[in-house]
Design a protein around this motif. Sequence first.
Motif, PDB file in Angstrom:
ATOM      1  N   MET A  96     -44.544 -49.707  46.710  1.00  0.00           N
ATOM      2  CA  MET A  96     -45.488 -50.751  47.035  1.00  0.00           C
ATOM      3  C   MET A  96     -46.307 -51.075  45.782  1.00  0.00           C
ATOM      4  SD  MET A  96     -48.489 -50.753  49.912  1.00  0.00           S
ATOM      5  CE  MET A  96     -49.331 -49.312  49.367  1.00  0.00           C
ATOM      6  N   SER A  97     -46.323 -52.360  45.395  1.00  0.00           N
ATOM      7  CA  SER A  97     -47.109 -52.805  44.248  1.00  0.00           C
ATOM      8  C   SER A  97     -48.533 -53.096  44.693  1.00  0.00           C
ATOM      9  CB  SER A  97     -46.507 -54.072  43.655  1.00  0.00           C
ATOM     10  OG  SER A  97     -45.217 -53.813  43.185  1.00  0.00           O
ATOM     11  N   THR A  98     -49.480 -52.575  43.935  1.00  0.00           N
ATOM     12  CA  THR A  98     -50.883 -52.779  44.296  1.00  0.00           C
ATOM     13  C   THR A  98     -51.631 -53.448  43.152  1.00  0.00           C
ATOM     14  OG1 THR A  98     -51.413 -50.565  43.533  1.00  0.00           O
ATOM     15  CG2 THR A  98     -50.988 -50.831  45.884  1.00  0.00           C
ATOM     16  N   ALA A 112     -55.412 -53.726  46.905  1.00  0.00           N
ATOM     17  CA  ALA A 112     -54.630 -54.347  47.970  1.00  0.00           C
ATOM     18  C   ALA A 112     -53.177 -54.479  47.548  1.00  0.00           C
ATOM     19  CB  ALA A 112     -55.193 -55.729  48.294  1.00  0.00           C
ATOM     20  N   ASP A 113     -52.309 -54.556  48.541  1.00  0.00           N
ATOM     21  CA  ASP A 113     -50.909 -54.874  48.312  1.00  0.00           C
ATOM     22  C   ASP A 113     -50.856 -56.297  47.751  1.00  0.00           C
ATOM     23  OD1 ASP A 113     -48.218 -55.716  48.623  1.00  0.00           O
ATOM     24  OD2 ASP A 113     -47.911 -54.175  50.130  1.00  0.00           O
ATOM     25  N   ILE A 114     -49.951 -56.544  46.803  1.00  0.00           N
ATOM     26  CA  ILE A 114     -49.914 -57.869  46.172  1.00  0.00           C
ATOM     27  C   ILE A 114     -49.528 -58.964  47.159  1.00  0.00           C
ATOM     28  CG2 ILE A 114     -49.442 -56.985  43.877  1.00  0.00           C
ATOM     29  CD1 ILE A 114     -46.518 -57.787  44.278  1.00  0.00           C
ATOM     30  N   ARG A 115     -48.894 -58.593  48.270  1.00  0.00           N
ATOM     31  CA  ARG A 115     -48.470 -59.593  49.259  1.00  0.00           C
ATOM     32  C   ARG A 115     -49.559 -59.938  50.259  1.00  0.00           C
ATOM     33  NH1 ARG A 115     -43.417 -56.044  50.856  1.00  0.00           N
ATOM     34  NH2 ARG A 115     -45.123 -54.574  50.702  1.00  0.00           N
ATOM     35  N   ALA A 116     -50.642 -59.169  50.293  1.00  0.00           N
ATOM     36  CA  ALA A 116     -51.725 -59.399  51.254  1.00  0.00           C
ATOM     37  C   ALA A 116     -52.555 -60.601  50.818  1.00  0.00           C
ATOM     38  CB  ALA A 116     -52.617 -58.163  51.350  1.00  0.00           C
ATOM     39  N   PRO A 117     -53.134 -61.352  51.768  1.00  0.00           N
ATOM     40  CA  PRO A 117     -53.969 -62.496  51.402  1.00  0.00           C
ATOM     41  C   PRO A 117     -55.234 -62.072  50.666  1.00  0.00           C
ATOM     42  CG  PRO A 117     -53.838 -62.257  53.796  1.00  0.00           C
ATOM     43  CD  PRO A 117     -52.984 -61.196  53.207  1.00  0.00           C
ATOM     44  N   GLY A 137     -50.685 -46.691  39.261  1.00  0.00           N
ATOM     45  CA  GLY A 137     -49.965 -47.913  38.909  1.00  0.00           C
ATOM     46  C   GLY A 137     -50.574 -49.206  39.388  1.00  0.00           C
ATOM     47  N   ALA A 138     -51.777 -49.189  39.919  1.00  0.00           N
ATOM     48  CA  ALA A 138     -52.403 -50.444  40.350  1.00  0.00           C
ATOM     49  C   ALA A 138     -52.768 -51.273  39.121  1.00  0.00           C
ATOM     50  CB  ALA A 138     -53.657 -50.159  41.168  1.00  0.00           C
ATOM     51  N   GLN A 139     -52.496 -52.570  39.185  1.00  0.00           N
ATOM     52  CA  GLN A 139     -52.779 -53.482  38.082  1.00  0.00           C
ATOM     53  C   GLN A 139     -54.027 -54.298  38.398  1.00  0.00           C
ATOM     54  OE1 GLN A 139     -51.063 -53.768  35.134  1.00  0.00           O
ATOM     55  NE2 GLN A 139     -50.062 -51.907  35.874  1.00  0.00           N
ATOM     56  N   PRO A 140     -55.040 -54.303  37.510  1.00  0.00           N
ATOM     57  CA  PRO A 140     -56.221 -55.121  37.770  1.00  0.00           C
ATOM     58  C   PRO A 140     -55.965 -56.583  37.432  1.00  0.00           C
ATOM     59  CG  PRO A 140     -56.500 -53.908  35.726  1.00  0.00           C
ATOM     60  CD  PRO A 140     -55.195 -53.454  36.335  1.00  0.00           C
ATOM     61  N   THR A 141     -56.619 -57.473  38.153  1.00  0.00           N
ATOM     62  CA  THR A 141     -56.558 -58.890  37.803  1.00  0.00           C
ATOM     63  C   THR A 141     -57.400 -59.108  36.553  1.00  0.00           C
ATOM     64  OG1 THR A 141     -58.428 -59.390  39.225  1.00  0.00           O
ATOM     65  CG2 THR A 141     -56.231 -59.628  40.191  1.00  0.00           C
ATOM     66  N   ASP A 142     -57.356 -60.295  35.985  1.00  0.00           N
ATOM     67  CA  ASP A 142     -58.045 -60.555  34.729  1.00  0.00           C
ATOM     68  C   ASP A 142     -59.551 -60.358  34.873  1.00  0.00           C
ATOM     69  OD1 ASP A 142     -58.018 -61.399  31.957  1.00  0.00           O
ATOM     70  OD2 ASP A 142     -59.004 -63.227  32.667  1.00  0.00           O
ATOM     71  N   ARG A 143     -60.154 -60.880  35.927  1.00  0.00           N
ATOM     72  CA  ARG A 143     -61.602 -60.754  36.123  1.00  0.00           C
ATOM     73  C   ARG A 143     -61.993 -59.293  36.310  1.00  0.00           C
ATOM     74  NH1 ARG A 143     -65.775 -63.173  34.474  1.00  0.00           N
ATOM     75  NH2 ARG A 143     -64.480 -65.022  34.673  1.00  0.00           N
ATOM     76  N   VAL A 144     -61.241 -58.554  37.112  1.00  0.00           N
ATOM     77  CA  VAL A 144     -61.545 -57.134  37.324  1.00  0.00           C
ATOM     78  C   VAL A 144     -61.323 -56.361  36.024  1.00  0.00           C
ATOM     79  CG1 VAL A 144     -60.882 -55.063  38.606  1.00  0.00           C
ATOM     80  CG2 VAL A 144     -61.076 -57.246  39.782  1.00  0.00           C
ATOM     81  N   HIS A 145     -60.317 -56.764  35.253  1.00  0.00           N
ATOM     82  CA  HIS A 145     -60.058 -56.117  33.964  1.00  0.00           C
ATOM     83  C   HIS A 145     -61.264 -56.274  33.049  1.00  0.00           C
ATOM     84  CE1 HIS A 145     -57.709 -54.701  30.539  1.00  0.00           C
ATOM     85  NE2 HIS A 145     -56.738 -54.422  31.379  1.00  0.00           N
ATOM     86  N   ARG A 146     -61.938 -57.426  33.105  1.00  0.00           N
ATOM     87  CA  ARG A 146     -63.160 -57.640  32.325  1.00  0.00           C
ATOM     88  C   ARG A 146     -64.252 -56.664  32.757  1.00  0.00           C
ATOM     89  NH1 ARG A 146     -64.021 -63.184  30.104  1.00  0.00           N
ATOM     90  NH2 ARG A 146     -62.010 -64.235  30.248  1.00  0.00           N
TER      91      ARG A 146
END
Length: 128
Positions: free
Chosen positions: A1-3, A23-28, A66-75
């Motif tokens: 599961m990708s998160t 969250a799972d990448i497929r979740a809204p 292995g969870a990948q942060p989005t750009d804003r969270v990465h900031r």
Amino acid sequence: MSTKIRLARGGSKKRPFYRIVVADIRAPRDGRFIEKVGSYNPMLPKDSEERVQLNVERIQYWLGNGAQPTDRVHRFLDAAGLLKREARNNPKKAQLGRKAQERLDEKKAAEEEAAAAAAEATEEAAAE
């Protein structure tokens, strides 16, 4: 599961409040999530400590899994010292489009012609 570690919007209209969630990448965006790991309130001043709150231990755990942060969270994580974010560079962003560049070139050519005509007129007036 990708998160992903991302923002989920809450709050009322024009009064945003975000939860930082895993969250799972497929979740809204505002839907199902696995765990809440922080919050972000953009309505507070930038120097306020309560603007961004992070649960550092859980974020490190999820990054390790292995969870990948989005750009804003990465900031946010970069500001907290958890991750290193490379500065982005887009040198073409400031360049004009083709049509705008053509208009600018035409304007410069017209200004040069007007300056040359004015210089000729002053030379003729000085010669008389």
